[in-house]
Scaffold this motif. Structure first.
Motif, PDB file in Angstrom:
ATOM      1  N   VAL A   1       9.291  -0.148   2.832  1.00 39.59           N
ATOM      2  CA  VAL A   1       9.015  -1.391   2.984  1.00 39.59           C
ATOM      3  C   VAL A   1       8.819  -2.332   1.543  1.00 39.59           C
ATOM      4  O   VAL A   1       8.050  -1.851   1.029  1.00 39.59           O
ATOM      5  N   PRO A   2       9.655  -3.214   1.047  1.00 37.68           N
ATOM      6  CA  PRO A   2       9.397  -3.947   0.037  1.00 37.68           C
ATOM      7  C   PRO A   2       8.115  -4.156   0.091  1.00 37.68           C
ATOM      8  O   PRO A   2       7.444  -4.844   0.951  1.00 37.68           O
TER       9      PRO A   2
ATOM     10  N   VAL B   1       6.194  -6.258   4.026  1.00 36.22           N
ATOM     11  CA  VAL B   1       4.832  -6.248   3.352  1.00 36.22           C
ATOM     12  C   VAL B   1       4.396  -4.974   3.179  1.00 36.22           C
ATOM     13  O   VAL B   1       4.040  -4.093   4.296  1.00 36.22           O
ATOM     14  N   GLY B   2       5.067  -4.227   2.259  1.00 36.30           N
ATOM     15  CA  GLY B   2       4.839  -2.789   1.910  1.00 36.30           C
ATOM     16  C   GLY B   2       3.799  -2.327   1.815  1.00 36.30           C
ATOM     17  O   GLY B   2       3.371  -1.068   2.014  1.00 36.30           O
ATOM     18  N   ARG B   3       2.705  -3.290   1.239  1.00 34.69           N
ATOM     19  CA  ARG B   3       1.276  -2.843   1.073  1.00 34.69           C
ATOM     20  C   ARG B   3       0.358  -3.541   1.854  1.00 34.69           C
ATOM     21  O   ARG B   3       0.564  -4.870   1.837  1.00 34.69           O
ATOM     22  N   PRO B   4      -0.687  -3.085   2.432  1.00 36.14           N
ATOM     23  CA  PRO B   4      -1.448  -4.034   3.276  1.00 36.14           C
ATOM     24  C   PRO B   4      -2.198  -5.036   2.649  1.00 36.14           C
ATOM     25  O   PRO B   4      -2.637  -6.198   3.186  1.00 36.14           O
ATOM     26  N   SER B   5      -2.393  -5.196   1.544  1.00 40.27           N
ATOM     27  CA  SER B   5      -3.049  -6.064   0.670  1.00 40.27           C
ATOM     28  C   SER B   5      -2.659  -6.452  -0.653  1.00 40.27           C
ATOM     29  O   SER B   5      -2.072  -5.314  -1.190  1.00 40.27           O
ATOM     30  N   ASP B   6      -2.570  -7.760  -1.359  1.00 41.85           N
ATOM     31  CA  ASP B   6      -2.188  -7.868  -2.542  1.00 41.85           C
ATOM     32  C   ASP B   6      -3.104  -7.089  -3.577  1.00 41.85           C
ATOM     33  O   ASP B   6      -2.683  -6.838  -4.727  1.00 41.85           O
ATOM     34  N   MET B   7      -4.298  -6.638  -3.194  1.00 38.66           N
ATOM     35  CA  MET B   7      -5.260  -6.122  -4.042  1.00 38.66           C
ATOM     36  C   MET B   7      -4.931  -4.600  -4.058  1.00 38.66           C
ATOM     37  O   MET B   7      -5.517  -4.010  -5.018  1.00 38.66           O
ATOM     38  N   ASP B   8      -4.132  -4.084  -3.074  1.00 36.57           N
ATOM     39  CA  ASP B   8      -3.998  -2.528  -3.151  1.00 36.57           C
ATOM     40  C   ASP B   8      -2.928  -2.361  -4.157  1.00 36.57           C
ATOM     41  O   ASP B   8      -1.860  -1.734  -3.616  1.00 36.57           O
ATOM     42  N   VAL B   9      -2.916  -2.419  -5.406  1.00 27.76           N
ATOM     43  CA  VAL B   9      -1.892  -2.028  -6.164  1.00 27.76           C
ATOM     44  C   VAL B   9      -1.957  -0.337  -6.434  1.00 27.76           C
ATOM     45  O   VAL B   9      -1.122  -0.207  -7.274  1.00 27.76           O
ATOM     46  N   THR B  10      -2.881   0.168  -6.202  1.00 30.90           N
ATOM     47  CA  THR B  10      -2.798   1.752  -6.218  1.00 30.90           C
ATOM     48  C   THR B  10      -2.509   2.447  -4.998  1.00 30.90           C
ATOM     49  O   THR B  10      -2.308   3.722  -5.095  1.00 30.90           O
ATOM     50  N   GLY B  11      -2.069   1.749  -3.745  1.00 33.16           N
ATOM     51  CA  GLY B  11      -1.913   2.573  -2.552  1.00 33.16           C
ATOM     52  C   GLY B  11      -0.396   2.703  -2.572  1.00 33.16           C
ATOM     53  O   GLY B  11       0.215   2.336  -3.424  1.00 33.16           O
ATOM     54  N   GLY B  12      -0.274   3.770  -1.819  1.00 36.45           N
ATOM     55  CA  GLY B  12       1.178   4.280  -1.673  1.00 36.45           C
ATOM     56  C   GLY B  12       1.812   3.313  -0.971  1.00 36.45           C
ATOM     57  O   GLY B  12       1.168   2.365  -0.104  1.00 36.45           O
ATOM     58  N   PRO B  13       3.347   3.453  -0.859  1.00 31.86           N
ATOM     59  CA  PRO B  13       3.965   2.339  -0.011  1.00 31.86           C
ATOM     60  C   PRO B  13       3.916   2.695   1.263  1.00 31.86           C
ATOM     61  O   PRO B  13       3.890   3.592   1.773  1.00 31.86           O
ATOM     62  N   THR B  14       4.341   1.555   1.993  1.00 35.90           N
ATOM     63  CA  THR B  14       4.545   1.916   3.676  1.00 35.90           C
ATOM     64  C   THR B  14       5.865   2.326   3.665  1.00 35.90           C
ATOM     65  O   THR B  14       6.823   1.591   3.447  1.00 35.90           O
ATOM     66  N   VAL B  15       6.281   3.421   4.172  1.00 34.44           N
ATOM     67  CA  VAL B  15       7.722   3.952   4.684  1.00 34.44           C
ATOM     68  C   VAL B  15       7.955   4.024   6.301  1.00 34.44           C
ATOM     69  O   VAL B  15       7.177   4.160   6.899  1.00 34.44           O
TER      70      VAL B  15
END
Length: 398
Positions: A176-177, A181-195
């Motif tokens: 998901v781009p 919303v491919g990541r649950p939080s704008d602060m989550d720059v280190t999390g993996g993408p939602t696929v």
């Protein structure tokens, strides 16, 4: 997996200064700690499968391709029409399939920190397609993760056109781009993408990829992601990628000085052609270039992989610093890595972001070959993608 990879002792102060805060040790509840070995992992996976099957059975809604009492129902969280689902099971004869759908709704934890997850099961005349929505977890360190084995396989082809996704005739996935919303939080720059991914079952790696089946899975995964974004309040859709997907991956007759088709990478002794599986290399540009040799039960005997997309490369960021006792060195700002008997990995800091170079064997019997291959592999691949020159130094073989 080595003891040092699971070591929970504190690092020295100097080490802590150069390791970001998010790259912490693997927690006690990590699946590889709980299972500890492949046999126990298999048992754990089987138990999880039984529980998931019970949930799916309880949430099942049956419907057929012909008109009937459930003709208006849609499968997989409302994303697929009955015709969409039936097309996934269409054989070479073109007959329309009768399909049943069961699903666990896509949900997230109360804070949204863990991302969304859900599962859908499509069945027809003994065939099954499993659809999952989930956020890739960087704590799993992609290298030992079953998802990476199957969905970053050389058999899959990139979807192209800037999409973070791949497809074959038995697997497809699409991220998901991030913006929606491919990541649950704008602060989550280190999390993996939602696929969202689809799997049809067993893969016979010696067979050529069926492009018609591949295109059906690619269209379906795009519809699933489009629907997911719509449910999140997003606007816009992703175009059908099938007209732009590169040709399927190619089997190689490797030259002695070009292992996996990489010029200057020598083929180690004993790595010639095997009747158990030919060498397969990804075709097309990014996000991953994978070379798989001797694949058995979805697991390659040897994998050489370059993860070019930073959103996937972050799956290996923690492993690059925590993976083994023997760190690989380069320039001060070039990155981190390690080498051990069954694996060599280097996470480079390139102009486009982190890039992962990985060599992994299914046993520790090829430790010397990994040490020989890793520096040349990293140098050649870094030059290919414009991240070079990159010259790494291995620790002394003790």
């Amino acid at each position: 997996m080595s003891d040092s990879e699971n070591d929970t002792s504190d690092k020295s102060g100097a080490s802590e200064e150069r390791v970001p805060l998010h790259e912490r040790r693997r927690p006690w509840w990590h699946w590889q700690r709980l299972t500890g070995s492949r046999p126990r992992l298999a048992v754990t996976t089987a138990v999880i499968g039984v529980v998931a099957g019970a949930l799916l059975g309880g949430a099942g809604v049956a419907w057929q391709a012909e008109a009937g009492p459930f003709a208006d129902d849609r499968a997989c969280w409302g994303a697929l029409s009955r015709d969409d689902a039936a097309a996934l099971f269409a054989g070479e004869d073109g007959r329309t399939a009768d399909v049943e759908s069961s699903e666990v709704p896509i949900t997230s934890d109360r804070t949204g920190a863990e991302g969304s997850s859900g599962q859908c099961l499509l069945t027809s005349d003994g065939s099954r397609i499993t659809v999952q929505a989930h956020q890739l977890d960087p704590r799993f360190g992609g290298s030992g993760d079953r998802w990476a084995d199957e969905f970053l396989s050389a058999r899959l082809t990139p979807l192209g056109d800037g999409l973070l996704g791949m497809a074959s005739d038995t697997r497809a996935w699409l991220a998901v781009p991030d913006g929606c919303v491919g990541r649950p939080s704008d602060m989550d720059v280190t999390g993996g993408p939602t696929v969202i991914d689809l799997a049809t079952g067993w893969t016979v790696y010696d067979h050529d990829v069926n492009t018609k089946a591949r295109d059906r899975l690619a269209r379906a995964v795009v519809r699933l992601v489009d629907h997911y974004m719509t449910e999140k309040g997003c606007t816009g859709t992703i175009a059908d990628p099938t007209g732009r997907i590169p040709e399927p991956p190619r089997f190689l007759d490797e030259k002695k000085d070009a292992m996996c088709g990489i010029e200057g990478l020598p083929l180690p002794r004993g790595y010639g052609h095997s009747a158990l599986g030919r060498t397969l290399v990804t075709r097309g540009a990014g996000p991953v270039r994978t070379c798989d040799r001797r694949v058995l039960f979805h697991h390659p005997g040897l994998r050489l992989m370059t993860v070019e997309d930073p959103r996937l490369a972050m799956l290996y960021a923690q492993l690059s610093t925590d993976g083994a006792k023997d760190p690989v060195k380069a320039g001060d700002q070039d990155g981190y890595g390690f080498v051990r008997d069954d694996m060599g990995l280097f996470q480079a800091e390139c102009q486009t972001g982190p890039v992962t170079f990985l060599i992994r064997a299914d046993s520790a019997r090829r430790a010397a070959d990994i040490r020989t291959l890793l520096p040349r592999f990293v140098a050649a691949e870094a030059d290919r993608i414009g991240c070079g020159p990159l010259r790494i130094r291995l620790p002394a073989d003790g």
